[in-house]
Design a protein around this motif. Sequence first.
Motif, PDB file in Angstrom:
ATOM      1  N   GLU A   1       0.834  -1.205   0.000  1.00  0.00           N
ATOM      2  CA  GLU A   1       0.000   0.000   0.000  1.00  0.00           C
ATOM      3  C   GLU A   1       0.864   1.249   0.000  1.00  0.00           C
ATOM      4  O   GLU A   1       0.548   2.235  -0.661  1.00  0.00           O
ATOM      5  CB  GLU A   1      -0.937   0.006   1.207  1.00  0.00           C
ATOM      6  CG  GLU A   1      -2.082  -0.961   1.081  1.00  0.00           C
ATOM      7  CD  GLU A   1      -3.092  -0.797   2.205  1.00  0.00           C
ATOM      8  OE1 GLU A   1      -2.872   0.030   3.120  1.00  0.00           O
ATOM      9  OE2 GLU A   1      -4.112  -1.481   2.157  1.00  0.00           O
ATOM     10  N   GLN A   2       1.965   1.213   0.743  1.00  0.00           N
ATOM     11  CA  GLN A   2       2.878   2.354   0.769  1.00  0.00           C
ATOM     12  C   GLN A   2       3.503   2.562  -0.603  1.00  0.00           C
ATOM     13  O   GLN A   2       3.593   3.690  -1.089  1.00  0.00           O
ATOM     14  CB  GLN A   2       3.979   2.139   1.819  1.00  0.00           C
ATOM     15  CG  GLN A   2       4.963   3.294   1.915  1.00  0.00           C
ATOM     16  CD  GLN A   2       4.322   4.569   2.408  1.00  0.00           C
ATOM     17  OE1 GLN A   2       3.690   4.589   3.446  1.00  0.00           O
ATOM     18  NE2 GLN A   2       4.481   5.652   1.659  1.00  0.00           N
ATOM     19  N   VAL A   3       3.913   1.485  -1.254  1.00  0.00           N
ATOM     20  CA  VAL A   3       4.507   1.586  -2.593  1.00  0.00           C
ATOM     21  C   VAL A   3       3.481   2.137  -3.578  1.00  0.00           C
ATOM     22  O   VAL A   3       3.799   3.018  -4.388  1.00  0.00           O
ATOM     23  CB  VAL A   3       5.063   0.221  -3.055  1.00  0.00           C
ATOM     24  CG1 VAL A   3       5.466   0.261  -4.520  1.00  0.00           C
ATOM     25  CG2 VAL A   3       6.243  -0.191  -2.183  1.00  0.00           C
ATOM     26  N   ARG A   4       2.238   1.664  -3.523  1.00  0.00           N
ATOM     27  CA  ARG A   4       1.190   2.189  -4.410  1.00  0.00           C
ATOM     28  C   ARG A   4       0.984   3.677  -4.181  1.00  0.00           C
ATOM     29  O   ARG A   4       0.796   4.444  -5.134  1.00  0.00           O
ATOM     30  CB  ARG A   4      -0.124   1.431  -4.201  1.00  0.00           C
ATOM     31  CG  ARG A   4      -0.186   0.104  -4.911  1.00  0.00           C
ATOM     32  CD  ARG A   4      -1.594  -0.460  -4.927  1.00  0.00           C
ATOM     33  NE  ARG A   4      -2.143  -0.732  -3.611  1.00  0.00           N
ATOM     34  CZ  ARG A   4      -1.960  -1.845  -2.923  1.00  0.00           C
ATOM     35  NH1 ARG A   4      -1.227  -2.825  -3.427  1.00  0.00           N
ATOM     36  NH2 ARG A   4      -2.498  -2.005  -1.732  1.00  0.00           N
ATOM     37  N   SER A   5       1.015   4.093  -2.935  1.00  0.00           N
ATOM     38  CA  SER A   5       0.841   5.503  -2.623  1.00  0.00           C
ATOM     39  C   SER A   5       1.975   6.342  -3.221  1.00  0.00           C
ATOM     40  O   SER A   5       1.733   7.410  -3.805  1.00  0.00           O
ATOM     41  CB  SER A   5       0.799   5.691  -1.105  1.00  0.00           C
ATOM     42  OG  SER A   5       0.762   7.053  -0.773  1.00  0.00           O
ATOM     43  N   ILE A   6       3.189   5.876  -3.081  1.00  0.00           N
ATOM     44  CA  ILE A   6       4.343   6.590  -3.637  1.00  0.00           C
ATOM     45  C   ILE A   6       4.262   6.644  -5.156  1.00  0.00           C
ATOM     46  O   ILE A   6       4.467   7.702  -5.764  1.00  0.00           O
ATOM     47  CB  ILE A   6       5.662   5.934  -3.177  1.00  0.00           C
ATOM     48  CG1 ILE A   6       5.839   6.123  -1.670  1.00  0.00           C
ATOM     49  CG2 ILE A   6       6.849   6.505  -3.939  1.00  0.00           C
ATOM     50  CD1 ILE A   6       6.951   5.281  -1.062  1.00  0.00           C
ATOM     51  N   VAL A   7       3.940   5.524  -5.771  1.00  0.00           N
ATOM     52  CA  VAL A   7       3.834   5.469  -7.232  1.00  0.00           C
ATOM     53  C   VAL A   7       2.724   6.399  -7.712  1.00  0.00           C
ATOM     54  O   VAL A   7       2.888   7.146  -8.686  1.00  0.00           O
ATOM     55  CB  VAL A   7       3.599   4.024  -7.718  1.00  0.00           C
ATOM     56  CG1 VAL A   7       3.232   3.987  -9.190  1.00  0.00           C
ATOM     57  CG2 VAL A   7       4.834   3.172  -7.444  1.00  0.00           C
ATOM     58  N   ARG A   8       1.572   6.387  -7.036  1.00  0.00           N
ATOM     59  CA  ARG A   8       0.449   7.246  -7.420  1.00  0.00           C
ATOM     60  C   ARG A   8       0.844   8.717  -7.321  1.00  0.00           C
ATOM     61  O   ARG A   8       0.559   9.521  -8.218  1.00  0.00           O
ATOM     62  CB  ARG A   8      -0.751   6.973  -6.516  1.00  0.00           C
ATOM     63  CG  ARG A   8      -2.015   7.685  -6.926  1.00  0.00           C
ATOM     64  CD  ARG A   8      -3.204   7.379  -6.004  1.00  0.00           C
ATOM     65  NE  ARG A   8      -3.398   5.966  -5.755  1.00  0.00           N
ATOM     66  CZ  ARG A   8      -3.143   5.347  -4.590  1.00  0.00           C
ATOM     67  NH1 ARG A   8      -2.696   6.025  -3.555  1.00  0.00           N
ATOM     68  NH2 ARG A   8      -3.352   4.059  -4.443  1.00  0.00           N
ATOM     69  N   GLU A   9       1.527   9.076  -6.238  1.00  0.00           N
ATOM     70  CA  GLU A   9       1.940  10.465  -6.059  1.00  0.00           C
ATOM     71  C   GLU A   9       2.929  10.894  -7.148  1.00  0.00           C
ATOM     72  O   GLU A   9       2.792  11.975  -7.728  1.00  0.00           O
ATOM     73  CB  GLU A   9       2.577  10.644  -4.677  1.00  0.00           C
ATOM     74  CG  GLU A   9       2.944  12.071  -4.373  1.00  0.00           C
ATOM     75  CD  GLU A   9       3.467  12.239  -2.964  1.00  0.00           C
ATOM     76  OE1 GLU A   9       4.318  13.124  -2.778  1.00  0.00           O
ATOM     77  OE2 GLU A   9       3.043  11.506  -2.060  1.00  0.00           O
ATOM     78  N   LYS A  10       3.901  10.053  -7.440  1.00  0.00           N
ATOM     79  CA  LYS A  10       4.881  10.378  -8.483  1.00  0.00           C
ATOM     80  C   LYS A  10       4.229  10.419  -9.863  1.00  0.00           C
ATOM     81  O   LYS A  10       4.584  11.245 -10.703  1.00  0.00           O
ATOM     82  CB  LYS A  10       6.048   9.380  -8.468  1.00  0.00           C
ATOM     83  CG  LYS A  10       6.908   9.480  -7.237  1.00  0.00           C
ATOM     84  CD  LYS A  10       7.541  10.849  -7.139  1.00  0.00           C
ATOM     85  CE  LYS A  10       8.371  10.976  -5.896  1.00  0.00           C
ATOM     86  NZ  LYS A  10       8.934  12.328  -5.758  1.00  0.00           N
TER      87      LYS A  10
END
Length: 96
Positions: free
Chosen positions: A37-46
């Motif tokens: 979930e943290q990785v998805r959040s980072i990817v979504r933000e970038k």
Amino acid sequence: MTQPPTNNSLVSIRMPKSLFLALQKLADENHYLDVSEQVRSIVREKWQEAKEPQAYQIKKLRKEIAEALKNKQEAQAQHQLIQELERIKEGLVSGK
């Protein structure tokens, strides 16, 4: 060429253990269930940043301003509370 997914897709990545542990700690701090979930959040933000840089910058500035106002209001409330407690203390001490 790879076809785009119709629904969710599973992506596997390799990363150093130190990066995984840092992401795990960040996921806990951000109240995510797991690292994915943290990785998805980072990817979504970038992705949003790359997709529309100006809109992302405006959103980021709004968030920073809101946080600054919140912090200022909390500091003022704490200061007022301290003053009120000091007045109560003085009233109790002078009343004896």
